[in-house]
Design an enzyme around this catalytic site. Structure first.
Site, PDB file in Angstrom:
ATOM      1  N   TYR A 179      -6.400   5.767   2.881  1.00 58.28           N
ATOM      2  CA  TYR A 179      -7.115   5.633   4.322  1.00 58.28           C
ATOM      3  C   TYR A 179      -5.629   5.230   5.549  1.00 58.28           C
ATOM      4  O   TYR A 179      -4.444   5.389   5.181  1.00 58.28           O
ATOM      5  CB  TYR A 179      -7.350   4.351   3.995  1.00 58.28           C
ATOM      6  CG  TYR A 179      -6.702   3.563   3.327  1.00 58.28           C
ATOM      7  CD1 TYR A 179      -7.055   3.724   1.774  1.00 58.28           C
ATOM      8  CD2 TYR A 179      -6.498   2.094   3.499  1.00 58.28           C
ATOM      9  CE1 TYR A 179      -5.813   2.297   1.378  1.00 58.28           C
ATOM     10  CE2 TYR A 179      -5.598   1.430   3.661  1.00 58.28           C
ATOM     11  CZ  TYR A 179      -5.978   1.332   1.747  1.00 58.28           C
ATOM     12  OH  TYR A 179      -5.032   0.104   1.474  1.00 58.28           O
ATOM     13  N   SER A 257      -1.546  -8.701   5.208  1.00 63.19           N
ATOM     14  CA  SER A 257      -2.505  -7.434   5.421  1.00 63.19           C
ATOM     15  C   SER A 257      -3.652  -8.749   6.400  1.00 63.19           C
ATOM     16  O   SER A 257      -4.219  -8.112   6.607  1.00 63.19           O
ATOM     17  CB  SER A 257      -3.397  -6.921   4.083  1.00 63.19           C
ATOM     18  OG  SER A 257      -1.851  -6.082   3.473  1.00 63.19           O
TER      19      SER A 257
HETATM   20  O1  76R Z   1       8.092   0.850  -0.614  1.00 63.94           O
HETATM   21  C1  76R Z   1       8.137   0.138  -1.460  1.00 63.94           C
HETATM   22  O2  76R Z   1       7.807   0.185  -2.678  1.00 63.94           O
HETATM   23  C2  76R Z   1       9.154  -0.901  -0.589  1.00 63.94           C
HETATM   24  C3  76R Z   1       8.012  -2.153  -0.681  1.00 63.94           C
HETATM   25  C4  76R Z   1       6.838  -1.593   0.888  1.00 63.94           C
HETATM   26  C5  76R Z   1       7.003  -1.556   1.264  1.00 63.94           C
HETATM   27  C6  76R Z   1       7.970  -1.376   2.495  1.00 63.94           C
HETATM   28  C7  76R Z   1       5.655  -1.539   0.161  1.00 63.94           C
HETATM   29  C8  76R Z   1       5.943  -1.555  -1.429  1.00 63.94           C
HETATM   30  N1  76R Z   1       5.082  -0.912   1.018  1.00 63.94           N
HETATM   31  C9  76R Z   1       5.485  -1.218   2.261  1.00 63.94           C
HETATM   32  C10 76R Z   1       5.364  -0.665   3.381  1.00 63.94           C
HETATM   33 MN1  76R Z   1       3.183  -0.743   1.133  1.00 63.94          MN
HETATM   34  N2  76R Z   1      -0.046  -0.613   0.635  1.00 63.94           N
HETATM   35  C11 76R Z   1       0.220  -0.591   1.680  1.00 63.94           C
HETATM   36  C12 76R Z   1      -0.909  -0.437   0.918  1.00 63.94           C
HETATM   37  O3  76R Z   1      -3.903  -2.562   1.816  1.00 63.94           O
HETATM   38  C13 76R Z   1      -3.561  -3.283   2.151  1.00 63.94           C
HETATM   39  O4  76R Z   1      -3.453  -4.226   2.233  1.00 63.94           O
HETATM   40  C14 76R Z   1      -2.515  -2.072   3.200  1.00 63.94           C
HETATM   41  C15 76R Z   1      -2.517  -1.022   2.215  1.00 63.94           C
HETATM   42  C16 76R Z   1      -1.127  -0.928  -0.184  1.00 63.94           C
HETATM   43  C17 76R Z   1      -2.569  -1.222  -0.770  1.00 63.94           C
HETATM   44  C18 76R Z   1       0.021  -0.760  -0.480  1.00 63.94           C
HETATM   45  C19 76R Z   1       0.249  -0.775  -1.952  1.00 63.94           C
HETATM   46  N3  76R Z   1       3.017  -0.725   2.461  1.00 63.94           N
HETATM   47  C20 76R Z   1       3.996  -0.535   3.509  1.00 63.94           C
HETATM   48  C21 76R Z   1       3.490  -0.501   4.674  1.00 63.94           C
HETATM   49  C22 76R Z   1       4.196   0.217   5.667  1.00 63.94           C
HETATM   50  C23 76R Z   1       4.105  -0.994   7.041  1.00 63.94           C
HETATM   51  C24 76R Z   1       5.641  -1.429   7.985  1.00 63.94           C
HETATM   52  O5  76R Z   1       6.418  -0.611   7.375  1.00 63.94           O
HETATM   53  O6  76R Z   1       5.428  -2.466   8.580  1.00 63.94           O
HETATM   54  C25 76R Z   1       2.167   0.072   5.307  1.00 63.94           C
HETATM   55  C26 76R Z   1       1.645   0.111   6.132  1.00 63.94           C
HETATM   56  C27 76R Z   1       2.132  -0.693   4.117  1.00 63.94           C
HETATM   57  C28 76R Z   1       0.314  -0.690   3.438  1.00 63.94           C
HETATM   58  N4  76R Z   1       2.851  -1.413  -1.573  1.00 63.94           N
HETATM   59  C29 76R Z   1       4.036  -1.392  -2.321  1.00 63.94           C
HETATM   60  C30 76R Z   1       1.763  -0.768  -1.898  1.00 63.94           C
HETATM   61  C31 76R Z   1       2.485  -1.032  -2.972  1.00 63.94           C
HETATM   62  C32 76R Z   1       1.677  -1.150  -4.881  1.00 63.94           C
HETATM   63  C33 76R Z   1       3.594  -1.330  -3.272  1.00 63.94           C
HETATM   64  C34 76R Z   1       4.466  -1.166  -4.462  1.00 63.94           C
HETATM   65  C35 76R Z   1       5.543  -0.460  -5.114  1.00 63.94           C
HETATM   66  C36 76R Z   1       6.343  -0.239  -6.012  1.00 63.94           C
HETATM   67  O7  76R Z   1       7.012  -1.030  -6.004  1.00 63.94           O
HETATM   68  O8  76R Z   1       5.961   0.862  -6.749  1.00 63.94           O
END
Ligand code: 76R
Length: 291
Positions: A179, A257
């Protein structure tokens, strides 16, 4: 004070630039397609076989492509029948993948429903803040030559360390959830006017929630500002689709979120390896088996 960023609160160390550093990896295209079942079924079986074999051969090559892999998914629901996800070294290779697919006989039975263009992005809030602060403490003017050199050095170091995440293999999980999303730019709640420190704090909390799902879900964040209609694409891969619901539900309560996230259309698909394409096009769900 830097007059171009009046909304970013000054810190003890002075005014910090507002934009977090990012590093970019594979270019990424999602193609959502409708399949013209009626026209397809009007073909005789040998013809269907010949067409799907031609497509399967190309798809198998794309699945194994060394400069970024492709994968096919069977979509659930009315939003589309098939979704192709392509990772490539750049936009040229991505466009070539599109053109090569369009040459297939199968493409006469495929109609684009929608698509999404983005690049794999890692937002470096934590190291950005550290770098900006230490440069400010040393009295180095933002965007000066010395500042630019230090930023280039940070980016180069991170690009090297993060290579496997910037250029990942296509995850092999059974299910995909894709999405697009935005951060809010409303009158009262605007992500882009928050100070860097506050965005870093919220992103850190986001990461902590996400990390608890690390074993059950593989997440790939792609950035699409300037490329497509939303700001980011979220790809989640898992072997149990309920995990998508649980993770996304839990994240809705997380500040970044709950307050700042806006979501586009959700697509859920099942992985169809190239060697199962014929089965799928005959109307049989492919069993989950690789190779
Ligand atoms: O990449 C990393 O592991 C570092 C921490 C991290 C960042 C920088 C991270 C971890 N995310 C990052 C950036 Mn994310 N993420 C989403 C969604 O449903 C929602 O509410 C939002 C959709 C999910 C489900 C998700 C999952 N993330 C971002 C960004 C960029 C924002 C910016 O730079 O301003 C978005 C839009 C976003 C959205 N995130 C994680 C996850 C998961 C599961 C992790 C942990 C991953 C891991 O440690 O393996």
């Amino acid at each position: 004070m830097n007059p171009t960023h009046p909304v970013t609160a000054p810190t003890a160390a002075g005014q910090l630039p507002a934009v977090p550093l990012t590093i970019e990896g594979y270019a990424c295209l999602h193609q959502m397609m409708r399949f013209r079942w009626t026209a397809w079924r009007a073909l005789d079986e040998p013809k269907r076989h010949q067409i799907s074999a031609e497509a399967a051969k190309l798809l198998a090559e794309m699945e194994a492509n060394s400069g970024g892999q492709s994968a096919l998914f069977s979509l659930l629901g009315h939003k589309g029948d098939l979704m192709l996800v392509h990772f490539r070294d750049g936009f040229d290779e991505l466009n070539q993948a599109e053109l090569t697919l369009a040459r297939l006989q199968l493409s006469e039975y495929l109609e684009p429903a929608t698509s999404y263009l983005s690049v794999i992005e890692l937002g470096l809030y934590e190291s950005t803040l550290k770098t900006y602060k230490s440069l400010a403490e040393r009295g180095i003017e933002p965007h000066s030559e010395e500042w630019n050199a230090a930023i280039r050095e940070t980016i180069a170091r991170q690009e090297e360390a993060m290579k496997p995440r910037l250029f990942p293999a296509m995850p092999k999980h059974r299910y995909i959830c894709f999405y697009p999303m935005d951060r809010k730019r409303g009158e009262h709640k605007n992500w882009y006017t928050l100070p860097m420190e506050e965005r870093q704090r919220q992103m850190n909390e986001h990461g902590l929630v996400g990390r608890r799902y690390a074993g059950d879900v593989k997440q790939i964040i792609t950035g699409s500002i300037g490329f497509d209609d939303w700001e980011w694409g979220v790809d989640l891969f898992a072997d149990d689709p309920i995990v998508f619901k649980k993770l996304i539900y839990e994240m809705r309560f997380d500040e970044v979120s709950a307050v700042y996230a806006l979501f586009g259309t959700f697509y859920i698909g099942l992985r169809c390896p190239a060697n199962r394409l014929h089965e799928l096009l005959e109307g049989n769900l492919p069993q989950h088996a690789e190779g």
